[in-house]
Design a protein around this motif. Structure first.
Motif, PDB file in Angstrom:
ATOM      1  N   LEU A 110       2.221   0.056   0.357  1.00  0.00           N
ATOM      2  CA  LEU A 110       1.560   0.495  -0.868  1.00  0.00           C
ATOM      3  C   LEU A 110       2.598   0.681  -1.973  1.00  0.00           C
ATOM      4  O   LEU A 110       3.759   0.994  -1.696  1.00  0.00           O
ATOM      5  CB  LEU A 110       0.842   1.833  -0.654  1.00  0.00           C
ATOM      6  N   CYS A 111       2.171   0.515  -3.201  1.00  0.00           N
ATOM      7  CA  CYS A 111       3.030   0.864  -4.325  1.00  0.00           C
ATOM      8  C   CYS A 111       3.041   2.387  -4.477  1.00  0.00           C
ATOM      9  O   CYS A 111       2.206   3.083  -3.908  1.00  0.00           O
ATOM     10  CB  CYS A 111       2.550   0.181  -5.607  1.00  0.00           C
ATOM     11  N   GLN A 112       3.988   2.857  -5.250  1.00  0.00           N
ATOM     12  CA  GLN A 112       4.122   4.295  -5.467  1.00  0.00           C
ATOM     13  C   GLN A 112       2.798   4.915  -5.919  1.00  0.00           C
ATOM     14  O   GLN A 112       2.363   5.948  -5.418  1.00  0.00           O
ATOM     15  CB  GLN A 112       5.192   4.518  -6.548  1.00  0.00           C
ATOM     16  N   HIS A 113       2.171   4.257  -6.850  1.00  0.00           N
ATOM     17  CA  HIS A 113       0.937   4.758  -7.453  1.00  0.00           C
ATOM     18  C   HIS A 113      -0.163   4.958  -6.417  1.00  0.00           C
ATOM     19  O   HIS A 113      -0.742   6.038  -6.300  1.00  0.00           O
ATOM     20  CB  HIS A 113       0.492   3.761  -8.526  1.00  0.00           C
ATOM     21  N   HIS A 114      -0.427   3.917  -5.638  1.00  0.00           N
ATOM     22  CA  HIS A 114      -1.521   4.030  -4.691  1.00  0.00           C
ATOM     23  C   HIS A 114      -1.163   4.906  -3.496  1.00  0.00           C
ATOM     24  O   HIS A 114      -2.030   5.513  -2.890  1.00  0.00           O
ATOM     25  CB  HIS A 114      -1.966   2.627  -4.238  1.00  0.00           C
ATOM     26  N   HIS A 115       0.111   4.954  -3.170  1.00  0.00           N
ATOM     27  CA  HIS A 115       0.516   5.845  -2.097  1.00  0.00           C
ATOM     28  C   HIS A 115       0.288   7.297  -2.498  1.00  0.00           C
ATOM     29  O   HIS A 115      -0.164   8.109  -1.702  1.00  0.00           O
ATOM     30  CB  HIS A 115       1.983   5.616  -1.744  1.00  0.00           C
ATOM     31  N   ARG A 128       4.460  -6.155  -1.275  1.00  0.00           N
ATOM     32  CA  ARG A 128       3.338  -6.107  -2.211  1.00  0.00           C
ATOM     33  C   ARG A 128       2.340  -5.061  -1.753  1.00  0.00           C
ATOM     34  O   ARG A 128       2.029  -4.974  -0.570  1.00  0.00           O
ATOM     35  CB  ARG A 128       2.635  -7.462  -2.284  1.00  0.00           C
ATOM     36  N   CYS A 129       1.835  -4.321  -2.700  1.00  0.00           N
ATOM     37  CA  CYS A 129       0.854  -3.279  -2.403  1.00  0.00           C
ATOM     38  C   CYS A 129      -0.428  -3.901  -1.846  1.00  0.00           C
ATOM     39  O   CYS A 129      -0.986  -4.822  -2.435  1.00  0.00           O
ATOM     40  CB  CYS A 129       0.559  -2.484  -3.674  1.00  0.00           C
ATOM     41  N   GLN A 130      -0.866  -3.376  -0.708  1.00  0.00           N
ATOM     42  CA  GLN A 130      -2.041  -3.930  -0.026  1.00  0.00           C
ATOM     43  C   GLN A 130      -3.338  -3.220  -0.409  1.00  0.00           C
ATOM     44  O   GLN A 130      -4.397  -3.511   0.137  1.00  0.00           O
ATOM     45  CB  GLN A 130      -1.860  -3.820   1.493  1.00  0.00           C
TER      46      GLN A 130
HETATM   47 ZN   LIG Z   1      -0.884  -0.535  -5.684  1.00  0.00          ZN
END
Ligand SMILES: [Zn+2]
Length: 103
Positions: free
Chosen positions: A69-74, A33-35
């Protein structure tokens, strides 16, 4: 497909067991899960994470300095750290609302 980094000056070096041990360990620890903490809600993004990110020092590979992190936030984070990021962000800012308001 590799991103077109022109940042050959990046001194970032990942440990040899990054892909095989560290990355999977962090993803598992975080439950994939994106942190990322959302600015609007103050809560974790929670989207499916497939990236592991250095929270502070990019040469510090201890678990405490790593987060999923998810792709977006990374992408957001790595573009703000990269040398070419300013241009990318300026472009993005034209299309989007203020970056601080992005989820
Ligand atoms: Zn995210």
């Amino acid at each position: 497909m590799k991103a077109a980094w022109n940042g050959s000056t990046r001194k970032e070096t990942l440990p040899p067991d990054w892909e095989t041990a560290i990355r999977p360990r962090i993803l598992k620890r975080d439950g994939y899960r994106c942190q990322h903490i959302r600015y609007d809600t103050g809560r974790k993004c929670g989207a499916f994470a497939n990236q592991v990110d250095h929270i502070h020092d990019r040469d510090d590979h201890r678990d405490s300095n790593l987060q999923s992190l998810c792709q977006h936030h990374h992408q957001i984070k790595s573009s703000s750290q990269g040398g070419t990021a300013a241009a990318t962000r300026r472009q993005a800012a034209k299309k989007r609302r203020h970056p601080g308001l992005l989820p």
